[in-house]
Design a protein around this motif. Structure first.
Motif, PDB file in Angstrom:
ATOM      1  N   GLY A  74     -11.405  -7.215 -15.175  1.00 29.92           N
ATOM      2  CA  GLY A  74     -11.133  -7.880 -16.440  1.00 29.92           C
ATOM      3  C   GLY A  74     -10.014  -8.905 -16.362  1.00 29.92           C
ATOM      4  O   GLY A  74      -9.363  -9.194 -17.371  1.00 29.92           O
ATOM      5  N   ILE A  75      -9.768  -9.458 -15.190  1.00 26.09           N
ATOM      6  CA  ILE A  75      -8.698 -10.448 -15.021  1.00 26.09           C
ATOM      7  C   ILE A  75      -9.099 -11.760 -15.694  1.00 26.09           C
ATOM      8  O   ILE A  75     -10.215 -12.250 -15.512  1.00 26.09           O
ATOM      9  N   ALA A 127     -18.396 -18.967  -7.997  1.00 27.41           N
ATOM     10  CA  ALA A 127     -17.506 -17.857  -7.655  1.00 27.41           C
ATOM     11  C   ALA A 127     -17.567 -17.509  -6.177  1.00 27.41           C
ATOM     12  O   ALA A 127     -16.562 -17.150  -5.565  1.00 27.41           O
ATOM     13  N   THR A 128     -18.749 -17.629  -5.593  1.00 29.94           N
ATOM     14  CA  THR A 128     -18.913 -17.291  -4.181  1.00 29.94           C
ATOM     15  C   THR A 128     -18.239 -18.305  -3.266  1.00 29.94           C
ATOM     16  O   THR A 128     -18.061 -18.047  -2.079  1.00 29.94           O
ATOM     17  N   ALA A 180     -15.393 -12.013  -5.908  1.00 26.87           N
ATOM     18  CA  ALA A 180     -15.497 -12.455  -7.294  1.00 26.87           C
ATOM     19  C   ALA A 180     -15.922 -11.303  -8.202  1.00 26.87           C
ATOM     20  O   ALA A 180     -15.420 -11.140  -9.315  1.00 26.87           O
ATOM     21  N   ALA A 181     -16.844 -10.476  -7.709  1.00 26.93           N
ATOM     22  CA  ALA A 181     -17.316  -9.337  -8.504  1.00 26.93           C
ATOM     23  C   ALA A 181     -16.198  -8.321  -8.730  1.00 26.93           C
ATOM     24  O   ALA A 181     -16.056  -7.761  -9.822  1.00 26.93           O
TER      25      ALA A 181
END
Length: 279
Positions: A53-54, A21-22, A46-47
């Protein structure tokens, strides 16, 4: 200029294994508007995306840019927490507000997100569509219908008459500025046929000596603008009042419309023919 960055590498399939994600840039769109952190106009982390909630399982690959994987996703809801630093921004509002390379990448991302949003189900039999690996395509397992990203070609033409050029104000233009004539191609038409038809329909003129200028992807929502110059042949200006509010010739001695700072091909086409004293 609204175009994909030179260093960008497009991807059709999600890499395996998926990047962390990073290491991922996620473009989130709701009805063509991009989710950004304000006031810096940066993509959500990302957080931040996860907290909303995507559903990233339906994200589409875009490509690699500056060593990071880019993906795009759409959401049906624009609800954000009251204290959220995020907000949705229309693409036009980002013109000259963000870096041109980022804007060009977002332009590609929004078209892919809209393609995915509008092809959740087969247009023939309504069966849920499945992403085809190795192609930018959705396939219907029931009837075999294929759905590729939609691209709508449109012509644009700047008509020259000696030292004058014809500019028009289109009734439905969001900017309400004078610009070259433009219009979408019809089924079975060549781009040159479309130029002649649109010029006759919108201002009642005939032109010749068409010369290609350049093209540009235009994400509103999925156009490909193909621009030309042409020389006036004959006729008097006769407006299509459903489409054109005003059209007239502009020459070196006239007061020209204010130069646009837009990143559009229209601004470049007019700028290339604007007299030095009017720049």
């Amino acid at each position: 200029m609204l175009q994909t960055p030179d260093a960008f590498v497009p991807l059709i399939d999600t890499p395996e294994p998926a990047p962390a994600a990073t290491e991922t840039l996620t473009f989130v769109f709701h009805r063509g508007r991009l989710l950004l952190r304000t006031p810096a106009l940066l993509l959500p982390t990302a957080a931040e995306a996860a907290a909303l909630g995507i559903d990233l399982s339906r994200a589409q690959p875009v490509g690699w840019w500056q060593g990071r994987y880019c993906q795009t996703v759409w959401t049906d809801t624009e609800l954000l927490p009251a204290d959220s630093p995020l907000a949705y921004h229309g693409m036009r509002s980002l013109f000259n507000a963000v870096d041109d390379t980022f804007l060009g990448l977002a332009s590609r991302a929004v078209q892919l997100a809209e393609w995915a949003r509008t092809h959740r189900h087969c247009g023939v039999c309504a069966t849920p569509m499945q992403r085809t690996r190795g192609e930018r395509c959705f396939t219907c397992a029931a009837c075999g219908m294929l759905a590729y990203p939609r691209i709508s070609p449109a012509m644009m033409v700047l008509i020259r008459k000696g030292e004058q050029v014809l500019l028009a104000m289109h009734k439905h233009s969001p900017s309400q500025r004078f610009s070259p004539l433009a219009g979408f191609l019809e089924a079975g038409e060549s781009i040159e046929e479309a130029v002649h038809r649109e010029v006759m329909e919108e201002v009642g003129l005939r032109v010749h000596n068409l010369q290609y200028f350049m093209s540009q992807s235009w994400p509103f929502p999925h156009s490909l603008m193909i621009a030309f110059t042409a020389d006036y042949l004959d006729g008097e200006i006769r407006l299509d009042e459903n489409e054109i509010a005003e059209a007239r010739w502009f020459g070196p001695g006239d007061a020209w419309p204010e130069a646009s700072s837009s990143v559009s091909i229209s601004a470049l086409l007019v700028g290339a023919h604007r007299p030095p004293a009017q720049s």
